[in-house]
Design a protein around this motif. Structure first.
Motif, PDB file in Angstrom:
ATOM      1  N   LEU A  25       0.734  -1.154   0.069  1.00 18.50           N
ATOM      2  CA  LEU A  25      -0.026   0.164   0.050  1.00 18.50           C
ATOM      3  C   LEU A  25       0.815   1.241   0.100  1.00 18.50           C
ATOM      4  O   LEU A  25       0.504   2.446  -0.697  1.00 18.50           O
ATOM      5  N   ARG A  26       1.914   1.301   0.714  1.00 15.74           N
ATOM      6  CA  ARG A  26       3.123   2.236   0.836  1.00 15.74           C
ATOM      7  C   ARG A  26       3.629   2.577  -0.673  1.00 15.74           C
ATOM      8  O   ARG A  26       3.785   3.756  -0.928  1.00 15.74           O
ATOM      9  N   LEU A  27       3.699   1.424  -1.605  1.00 13.06           N
ATOM     10  CA  LEU A  27       4.449   1.635  -2.699  1.00 13.06           C
ATOM     11  C   LEU A  27       3.172   2.223  -3.511  1.00 13.06           C
ATOM     12  O   LEU A  27       3.628   2.490  -4.784  1.00 13.06           O
ATOM     13  N   GLY A  28       2.008   2.432  -3.411  1.00 11.35           N
ATOM     14  CA  GLY A  28       0.896   2.816  -4.085  1.00 11.35           C
ATOM     15  C   GLY A  28       0.193   1.788  -4.812  1.00 11.35           C
ATOM     16  O   GLY A  28      -0.997   2.043  -5.729  1.00 11.35           O
ATOM     17  N   LEU A  29       0.181   0.650  -4.394  1.00 10.87           N
ATOM     18  CA  LEU A  29      -0.514  -0.573  -5.160  1.00 10.87           C
ATOM     19  C   LEU A  29      -2.056  -0.572  -4.056  1.00 10.87           C
ATOM     20  O   LEU A  29      -1.917  -1.614  -3.348  1.00 10.87           O
ATOM     21  N   LYS A  30      -2.625   0.414  -4.275  1.00 10.36           N
ATOM     22  CA  LYS A  30      -3.893   0.462  -3.323  1.00 10.36           C
ATOM     23  C   LYS A  30      -5.130   0.496  -4.283  1.00 10.36           C
ATOM     24  O   LYS A  30      -5.044   0.972  -5.540  1.00 10.36           O
ATOM     25  N   GLY A  31      -6.313   0.238  -3.946  1.00 10.64           N
ATOM     26  CA  GLY A  31      -7.558   0.449  -4.456  1.00 10.64           C
ATOM     27  C   GLY A  31      -7.929  -0.816  -5.447  1.00 10.64           C
ATOM     28  O   GLY A  31      -7.102  -1.735  -5.306  1.00 10.64           O
ATOM     29  N   ASP A  32      -8.889  -0.756  -5.743  1.00  8.16           N
ATOM     30  CA  ASP A  32      -9.533  -1.813  -6.577  1.00  8.16           C
ATOM     31  C   ASP A  32      -8.613  -2.166  -7.737  1.00  8.16           C
ATOM     32  O   ASP A  32      -8.425  -3.515  -8.143  1.00  8.16           O
ATOM     33  N   GLU A  33      -7.979  -1.280  -8.403  1.00  6.25           N
ATOM     34  CA  GLU A  33      -7.093  -1.593  -9.414  1.00  6.25           C
ATOM     35  C   GLU A  33      -6.091  -2.413  -9.108  1.00  6.25           C
ATOM     36  O   GLU A  33      -5.783  -3.347 -10.245  1.00  6.25           O
ATOM     37  N   PHE A  34      -5.495  -2.360  -8.216  1.00  4.87           N
ATOM     38  CA  PHE A  34      -4.272  -3.216  -7.588  1.00  4.87           C
ATOM     39  C   PHE A  34      -4.923  -4.485  -6.899  1.00  4.87           C
ATOM     40  O   PHE A  34      -3.799  -4.936  -6.106  1.00  4.87           O
ATOM     41  N   ALA A  35      -6.019  -4.671  -6.731  1.00  2.00           N
ATOM     42  CA  ALA A  35      -6.417  -5.683  -5.885  1.00  2.00           C
ATOM     43  C   ALA A  35      -6.077  -7.124  -6.352  1.00  2.00           C
ATOM     44  O   ALA A  35      -5.647  -7.693  -5.439  1.00  2.00           O
ATOM     45  N   ALA A  36      -6.229  -7.278  -7.513  1.00  2.00           N
ATOM     46  CA  ALA A  36      -5.509  -8.565  -8.091  1.00  2.00           C
ATOM     47  C   ALA A  36      -4.237  -8.729  -7.491  1.00  2.00           C
ATOM     48  O   ALA A  36      -3.668  -9.750  -7.398  1.00  2.00           O
ATOM     49  N   ALA A  37      -3.571  -7.580  -7.862  1.00  2.68           N
ATOM     50  CA  ALA A  37      -1.848  -7.836  -7.447  1.00  2.68           C
ATOM     51  C   ALA A  37      -1.732  -7.900  -6.040  1.00  2.68           C
ATOM     52  O   ALA A  37      -0.704  -9.048  -5.780  1.00  2.68           O
ATOM     53  N   ARG A  38      -2.478  -7.430  -5.227  1.00  8.97           N
ATOM     54  CA  ARG A  38      -2.237  -7.655  -3.913  1.00  8.97           C
ATOM     55  C   ARG A  38      -2.429  -9.046  -3.518  1.00  8.97           C
ATOM     56  O   ARG A  38      -1.910  -9.829  -2.762  1.00  8.97           O
ATOM     57  N   GLN A  39      -3.497  -9.337  -3.994  1.00  8.31           N
ATOM     58  CA  GLN A  39      -4.021 -10.845  -3.556  1.00  8.31           C
ATOM     59  C   GLN A  39      -2.981 -11.921  -4.219  1.00  8.31           C
ATOM     60  O   GLN A  39      -2.529 -12.847  -3.348  1.00  8.31           O
ATOM     61  N   ALA A  40      -2.339 -11.605  -5.049  1.00  9.38           N
ATOM     62  CA  ALA A  40      -1.390 -12.575  -6.001  1.00  9.38           C
ATOM     63  C   ALA A  40      -0.061 -12.592  -5.005  1.00  9.38           C
ATOM     64  O   ALA A  40       0.521 -13.662  -4.950  1.00  9.38           O
ATOM     65  N   LEU A  41       0.236 -11.446  -4.682  1.00  9.54           N
ATOM     66  CA  LEU A  41       1.698 -11.372  -3.812  1.00  9.54           C
ATOM     67  C   LEU A  41       1.327 -11.724  -2.308  1.00  9.54           C
ATOM     68  O   LEU A  41       2.449 -12.189  -2.015  1.00  9.54           O
ATOM     69  N   LEU A  42       0.080 -11.472  -1.982  1.00  3.43           N
ATOM     70  CA  LEU A  42       0.242 -11.988  -0.552  1.00  3.43           C
ATOM     71  C   LEU A  42      -0.198 -13.355  -0.318  1.00  3.43           C
ATOM     72  O   LEU A  42      -0.230 -14.019   0.742  1.00  3.43           O
ATOM     73  N   ALA A  43      -0.955 -14.042  -1.483  1.00  4.60           N
ATOM     74  CA  ALA A  43      -1.313 -15.333  -1.245  1.00  4.60           C
ATOM     75  C   ALA A  43      -0.494 -16.567  -0.713  1.00  4.60           C
ATOM     76  O   ALA A  43      -0.811 -17.456   0.042  1.00  4.60           O
ATOM     77  N   PRO A  44       0.918 -16.450  -0.902  1.00 12.05           N
ATOM     78  CA  PRO A  44       1.794 -17.498  -0.537  1.00 12.05           C
ATOM     79  C   PRO A  44       1.888 -17.239   1.112  1.00 12.05           C
ATOM     80  O   PRO A  44       2.645 -18.098   1.684  1.00 12.05           O
ATOM     81  N   LEU A  45       1.795 -16.015   1.759  1.00 12.92           N
ATOM     82  CA  LEU A  45       1.971 -15.880   2.977  1.00 12.92           C
ATOM     83  C   LEU A  45       0.818 -16.515   4.095  1.00 12.92           C
ATOM     84  O   LEU A  45      -0.354 -16.181   3.716  1.00 12.92           O
ATOM     85  N   GLY A  46       0.952 -17.106   5.154  1.00 12.48           N
ATOM     86  CA  GLY A  46       0.030 -17.252   6.076  1.00 12.48           C
ATOM     87  C   GLY A  46      -0.247 -16.150   7.010  1.00 12.48           C
ATOM     88  O   GLY A  46       0.394 -15.281   7.023  1.00 12.48           O
ATOM     89  N   GLY A  47      -1.146 -16.201   7.793  1.00 16.50           N
ATOM     90  CA  GLY A  47      -1.706 -15.212   8.701  1.00 16.50           C
ATOM     91  C   GLY A  47      -2.574 -14.449   8.174  1.00 16.50           C
ATOM     92  O   GLY A  47      -3.227 -14.412   6.934  1.00 16.50           O
ATOM     93  N   LYS A  48      -2.949 -13.394   8.706  1.00 15.21           N
ATOM     94  CA  LYS A  48      -3.872 -12.133   8.442  1.00 15.21           C
ATOM     95  C   LYS A  48      -2.989 -11.069   7.774  1.00 15.21           C
ATOM     96  O   LYS A  48      -1.842 -10.884   8.062  1.00 15.21           O
TER      97      LYS A  48
END
Length: 298
Positions: free
Chosen positions: A270-293
């Protein structure tokens, strides 16, 4: 140090879309010839030359040249590397089409394959390049953990930012010539693509050889959504370093907290600017391998 050469417009999120890039995707199980045929079909182009030793060139419908080259670092009986032309943000959809076509043609990835994203470095000066180095250096362990960098590749082909380089850079990085000398560790002599300093996750040899910042952190994948996310992440790092008015990144490396890594990486994105609906898929793909919340209380 002086400020960035060219302020990127519209804040970090919009600035991500203004940077040109290229991508290299290492693939097992397909020869350069088969890769070239696959690329040509995917981009509506044609093979315009080449051979099994030097690789093949593909001219797409926009008169841009993609290449498929042999890569002997890849484990497997057949291997190749897809090298894109210079692309713009709106070309990410075409990158996804190529990746999907390579997967359907039988391409595979393994622990020896990687993805390299090149970002146009023409807008960087010494101040913004130093900020990019600080940004990656501070978050290196989090990036390594979040991207699940294979230990073999981490030790061989995408090493972390060297602390001694950072010290040299902080001591004398007033000009790009100083950045260059700090990178190589002595007064600059002619370098080329094969210089051994290139084997870092953040490769500045590429800046001085071909005019691009190269980010080599990424394990190869033929998931088009993840490949697009990788490019967006690389563009976001660069845009954040180039954007004026953002708080400078502290030099000290950040401690990796395994229990909160998913939350911490989401905050970083989010600090890098990958925020909002436009980058939701990117956040989901990058966060998917990580466990936890990734949200809520720690």
């Amino acid at each position: 140090m002086s400020g960035p050469k060219s302020a990127l417009p519209g804040g970090v999120t919009n600035a991500i879309k203004t940077l040109r890039f290229g991508i290299e995707i290492e693939v097992a199980n397909l020869s350069p010839r088969r890769l070239a045929m696959t690329i040509a079909a995917a981009v509506g182009g044609r093979i315009i030359g080449g051979d099994a030793e030097d690789g093949f060139s593909v001219l797409d419908r926009y008169d841009r040249v993609w290449t498929a080259i042999l890569d002997l670092s890849i484990v497997g009986t057949e291997s190749g590397e897809v090298v894109s032309p210079i692309l713009r943000y709106e070309d990410l959809a075409e990158v996804a089409v190529v990746v999907r076509a390579v997967a359907q043609a039988g391409g595979r990835t393994n622990r020896s394959t990687g993805i390299h994203v090149h970002v146009d470095s023409s807008r960087f000066d010494a101040a913004s390049m130093t900020e990019l180095v600080r940004l990656v250096y501070r978050h290196d362990r989090l990036i390594e953990y979040a991207l699940r960098i294979d230990p073999f590749r981490r030790e061989s082909y995408c090493k972390p930012v060297d602390a001694t380089f950072v010290e040299r850079l902080e001591a004398r990085g007033a000009t790009m010539a100083d950045v260059k000398d700090a990178w190589y560790g002595r007064a600059f002599v002619w370098r080329d693509r094969a210089d051994p300093t290139r084997y870092h996750g953040l490769n500045l040899n590429s800046v001085f050889y071909r005019g691009t910042v190269e980010l080599r952190h990424f394990n190869s994948t033929l998931d088009p959504n993840l490949v697009v996310a990788y490019v967006q992440f690389a563009l976001a790092l660069s845009a954040r370093a180039l954007s004026p008015g953002t708080e400078p990144t502290p030099r000290a490396p950040q401690e990796l907290r395994f229990m909160t890594a998913k939350f911490d990486f989401r905050v970083f994105l989010l600090r890098l600017g990958l925020k909002g609906d436009e980058f939701a898929a990117a956040r989901q793909a990058l966060l998917a391998p990580l466990g936890g919340k990734s949200t809520g209380a720690r």
